[in-house]
Design an enzyme around this catalytic site. Structure first.
Site, mmCIF file in Angstrom:
data_model
loop_
_atom_site.group_PDB
_atom_site.id
_atom_site.type_symbol
_atom_site.label_atom_id
_atom_site.label_comp_id
_atom_site.label_asym_id
_atom_site.label_seq_id
_atom_site.Cartn_x
_atom_site.Cartn_y
_atom_site.Cartn_z
ATOM 1 N N GLU A 132 0.539 -1.186 -0.627
ATOM 2 C CA GLU A 132 -0.175 0.160 -0.185
ATOM 3 C C GLU A 132 0.870 1.491 0.162
ATOM 4 O OE1 GLU A 132 -2.775 -0.014 -0.790
ATOM 5 O OE2 GLU A 132 -3.822 -2.232 -0.025
ATOM 6 N N CYS A 190 -6.832 -0.248 8.333
ATOM 7 C CA CYS A 190 -6.014 -1.129 7.384
ATOM 8 C C CYS A 190 -5.699 0.731 6.698
ATOM 9 C CB CYS A 190 -5.746 -2.432 5.733
ATOM 10 S SG CYS A 190 -6.591 -3.651 7.126
ATOM 11 N N HIS A 243 -1.644 -5.545 2.789
ATOM 12 C CA HIS A 243 -2.302 -5.765 2.673
ATOM 13 C C HIS A 243 -2.089 -7.752 2.013
ATOM 14 C CE1 HIS A 243 -6.136 -2.930 3.360
ATOM 15 N NE2 HIS A 243 -6.041 -4.103 3.655
HETATM 16 N N1 PCA Z 1 -8.350 -5.723 7.300
HETATM 17 C C1 PCA Z 1 -9.244 -4.436 6.766
HETATM 18 C C2 PCA Z 1 -9.065 -4.384 8.422
HETATM 19 C C3 PCA Z 1 -8.862 -5.261 9.432
HETATM 20 C C4 PCA Z 1 -8.224 -5.981 7.833
HETATM 21 O O1 PCA Z 1 -7.401 -6.980 8.366
HETATM 22 C C5 PCA Z 1 -9.627 -3.280 5.892
HETATM 23 O O2 PCA Z 1 -8.635 -3.645 4.730
HETATM 24 O O3 PCA Z 1 -9.058 -2.126 7.271
#
Ligand code: PCA
Length: 207
Positions: free
Chosen positions: A80, A139, A164
């Site tokens: 990200e 996130c 992610h």
């Molecule tokens: N994924 C969510 C919040 C916590 C997680 O593991 C997200 O992509 O924001």
């Protein structure tokens, strides 16, 4: 002095009894060189509770912070690049969106060499890409808050990386329907490779 690394994952949320980021973290730890001093955390998926935990961890001025989160809608690892000053809870309406930091900048961009890292991962057979939208849930908030906190505390020099990871197949094997997945062993390998590639690059920059 061993280099100190913070690695965080998220707890289960929504309808998921497990979080892919925690599964990744479990497989990652045995892969890491003992040259690193690794601190791990699992944050709750709650806006109010997560932020102080993150900030108190960042006060330790780690040499590197890697934050992991689950993404249900991808079969590739997403590095990200951008955290937006926007928060929302899944399922709520657009009018329930809120700013993460009052008067904060609209976005922060990671200063880490994510494009090179994604290239190298792909060369090694691991599907990965640089993502410019981490969503608007915890996130994205973690990425944004971390950069903001470091900006407010210039003595802290920790480079921050948000990754992610897709669902692990074990999370969906009993569910009806088709899901995008990647084995958590592969996501763990990818994070271990990124840590090995990391060479103390500089901290965040503002968009
Ligand atoms: N994924 C969510 C919040 C916590 C997680 O593991 C997200 O992509 O924001």
């Amino acid at each position: 002095m061993p280099r100190r690394i913070l690695i965080t994952a998220f707890a289960p949320f929504g309808t998921w009894p497990e979080n892919a980021s925690e599964l990744c973290l479990g497989k990652l730890l045995p892969l890491l060189s003992t040259d690193f001093e690794v601190t791990t955390r699992v944050y709750p998926v709650e806006f109010v509770a997560a932020r102080p935990l993150l900030e108190s961890d960042l006060l330790q001025n780690y040499d590197l912070a890697i934050h992991l989160g689950q993404a249900q809608n991808t079969a590739r690892i997403r590095l990200e690049a951008v955290g937006l000053n926007v928060g929302s809870v899944p399922g709520r309406s657009e009018s329930d969106m809120f700013g993460l930091v009052a008067n904060g900048p609209a976005a922060y961009q990671s200063a880490l060499p994510l494009t090179q890292w994604a290239d190298k991962l792909r060369q090694e057979g691991i599907p990965a890409y640089v993502s410019y939208h981490a969503g608007t849930y915890l996130c994205n908030a973690t990425l944004y808050w971390a950069h903001h906190f470091l900006e407010l505390n210039p003595k802290l020099t920790t480079p921050v990386c948000f990754i992610h990871v897709p669902l692990d197949i074990s999370q969906v094997v009993g569910l009806p329907g088709d899901y995008l997945t990647l084995p958590s062993q592969m996501t763990a390998n990818a994070v271990a490779r990124l840590i090995a590639m990391w060479d103390g690059a500089p901290g965040p920059s503002v968009l």
